[in-house]
Write a protein that holds these residues in place. Structure first.
Motif, PDB file in Angstrom:
ATOM      1  N   TYR A  99      43.344 -48.058  41.155  1.00 22.23           N
ATOM      2  CA  TYR A  99      42.178 -48.142  40.037  1.00 22.23           C
ATOM      3  C   TYR A  99      41.881 -46.585  40.883  1.00 22.23           C
ATOM      4  O   TYR A  99      41.259 -46.233  39.171  1.00 22.23           O
ATOM      5  CB  TYR A  99      41.258 -49.321  39.710  1.00 22.23           C
ATOM      6  N   VAL A 164      42.287 -50.744  24.763  1.00 23.97           N
ATOM      7  CA  VAL A 164      40.947 -51.197  25.157  1.00 23.97           C
ATOM      8  C   VAL A 164      40.636 -53.436  25.295  1.00 23.97           C
ATOM      9  O   VAL A 164      39.716 -53.356  26.030  1.00 23.97           O
ATOM     10  CB  VAL A 164      39.996 -51.843  22.993  1.00 23.97           C
ATOM     11  N   CYS A 166      42.198 -53.960  27.998  1.00 22.72           N
ATOM     12  CA  CYS A 166      42.518 -53.313  29.514  1.00 22.72           C
ATOM     13  C   CYS A 166      41.726 -54.234  30.368  1.00 22.72           C
ATOM     14  O   CYS A 166      42.399 -55.184  31.388  1.00 22.72           O
ATOM     15  CB  CYS A 166      42.954 -52.469  29.460  1.00 22.72           C
ATOM     16  N   PRO A 167      40.672 -53.672  30.226  1.00 24.26           N
ATOM     17  CA  PRO A 167      39.255 -54.398  31.069  1.00 24.26           C
ATOM     18  C   PRO A 167      39.245 -56.093  30.864  1.00 24.26           C
ATOM     19  O   PRO A 167      38.515 -56.698  32.428  1.00 24.26           O
ATOM     20  CB  PRO A 167      38.029 -53.362  30.778  1.00 24.26           C
ATOM     21  N   THR A 189      37.203 -55.012  36.847  1.00 21.84           N
ATOM     22  CA  THR A 189      36.670 -54.527  35.342  1.00 21.84           C
ATOM     23  C   THR A 189      36.382 -53.522  35.233  1.00 21.84           C
ATOM     24  O   THR A 189      36.450 -52.269  34.594  1.00 21.84           O
ATOM     25  CB  THR A 189      36.469 -55.733  35.257  1.00 21.84           C
ATOM     26  N   ALA A 190      34.740 -52.779  36.544  1.00 24.10           N
ATOM     27  CA  ALA A 190      34.253 -51.479  36.859  1.00 24.10           C
ATOM     28  C   ALA A 190      34.986 -50.661  36.332  1.00 24.10           C
ATOM     29  O   ALA A 190      35.292 -50.137  36.138  1.00 24.10           O
ATOM     30  CB  ALA A 190      33.396 -52.141  37.424  1.00 24.10           C
ATOM     31  N   SER A 192      38.505 -50.145  35.898  1.00 30.72           N
ATOM     32  CA  SER A 192      39.845 -49.964  35.189  1.00 30.72           C
ATOM     33  C   SER A 192      38.306 -49.750  33.092  1.00 30.72           C
ATOM     34  O   SER A 192      39.559 -49.644  32.871  1.00 30.72           O
ATOM     35  CB  SER A 192      40.215 -51.917  34.602  1.00 30.72           C
ATOM     36  N   ILE A 193      37.362 -49.923  33.478  1.00 27.11           N
ATOM     37  CA  ILE A 193      36.720 -49.407  32.427  1.00 27.11           C
ATOM     38  C   ILE A 193      36.687 -47.440  32.160  1.00 27.11           C
ATOM     39  O   ILE A 193      37.187 -46.707  30.985  1.00 27.11           O
ATOM     40  CB  ILE A 193      35.186 -50.204  32.480  1.00 27.11           C
ATOM     41  N   ALA A 196      40.440 -46.886  31.543  1.00 29.69           N
ATOM     42  CA  ALA A 196      40.585 -47.408  29.480  1.00 29.69           C
ATOM     43  C   ALA A 196      40.006 -45.960  28.421  1.00 29.69           C
ATOM     44  O   ALA A 196      40.178 -45.519  27.639  1.00 29.69           O
ATOM     45  CB  ALA A 196      40.168 -48.416  29.300  1.00 29.69           C
ATOM     46  N   ALA A 197      37.743 -45.947  28.590  1.00 33.32           N
ATOM     47  CA  ALA A 197      37.135 -44.931  28.268  1.00 33.32           C
ATOM     48  C   ALA A 197      37.987 -43.533  27.806  1.00 33.32           C
ATOM     49  O   ALA A 197      37.417 -43.333  26.757  1.00 33.32           O
ATOM     50  CB  ALA A 197      35.979 -45.374  29.139  1.00 33.32           C
TER      51      ALA A 197
END
Length: 225
Positions: A99, A164, A166-167, A189-190, A192-193, A196-197
């Motif tokens: 990541y 959006v 993805c997470p 998840t954190a 990946s944010i 994505a952002a």
């Protein structure tokens, strides 16, 4: 242990950024057409603009190059992290480092050091990172992209919706399918944010055009030479 983790993160960031900065839209169009894609069409150094202005041959080579740099960045960074024994668990699981490499590959693609920090929007390199990080998430994102594109004909909208999602896909895949702990799933998840952002943020002008009804729809017809 923390020194090894820190070193692995720094190495992943550097590998991701410098590989990500290799913008194949710029490289391929310059080699094949002798032109700067950033001065053509929408002026975006990305796959869609490359196809519209320079045709399928340039687009396929751009696609291949941008996919490969994300794959190489994540793979190499993870191999180094494992070699350093910088995993976050007793089994030396270094999946988290993918990541980091993927995020900085996106940053490199958007702000490439080799091209005066003017690049593309980071969609391809971001998606390609998941071919190594979590192939099933990659397939899910590509499927969502294809469905939205078929229904709407908007590449930008398809990219935004897939990004959006993805997470959430990461969390569900890690927790339910892979059987990871809640904490590890939340960590992935954190991580990946931000990936994505930044991709969604780079589409802010597209979002505005979508709202105004002025966004161009995708077609196989070229718009430039």
């Amino acid at each position: 242990m923390m020194i090894k983790v820190f070193l692995a993160i720094v190495i992943a960031a550097l590998i991701g950024y410098f590989l990500g900065s290799l913008n194949f839209s710029i490289i391929i169009v310059k080699i094949m057409k002798g032109k700067d894609i950033r001065k053509m069409g929408s002026k975006n150094a990305g796959l869609t603009n490359t196809y519209r202005c320079c045709g399928p041959a340039c687009a396929v080579l751009t696609l291949t190059g941008d996919l490969c740099k994300g794959i190489f960045a994540v793979s190499l960074s993870r191999m180094i992290a494992v070699a350093l024994n910088a995993g976050l668990s007793p089994d030396n699981n270094a999946n988290y480092i993918g990541y980091i490499a993927g995020f900085f590959a996106i940053i490199g693609h958007i702000f490439p050091i080799y091209y005066n920090f003017k690049g593309g929007k980071g969609v391809l390199v971001g998606v390609s990172s998941f071919l190594v990080i979590e192939p099933r998430v990659f397939l899910a994102l590509i499927t969502i992209f294809a469905i939205v594109l078929a229904l709407s004909k908007y590449v930008s909208l398809s990219s935004i919706i897939a990004t959006v999602y993805c997470p959430l896909a990461i969390f569900l895949m890690s927790l339910i399918v892979d059987g990871c702990s809640f904490g590890r799933s939340l960590l992935y998840t954190a991580l990946s944010i931000p990936m994505a952002a930044v991709v969604v943020w780079m589409h802010r002008s597209n979002i505005e055009r979508l709202k105004n009804g002025t966004e161009s729809k995708f077609s196989f017809k070229r718009t430039g030479k």
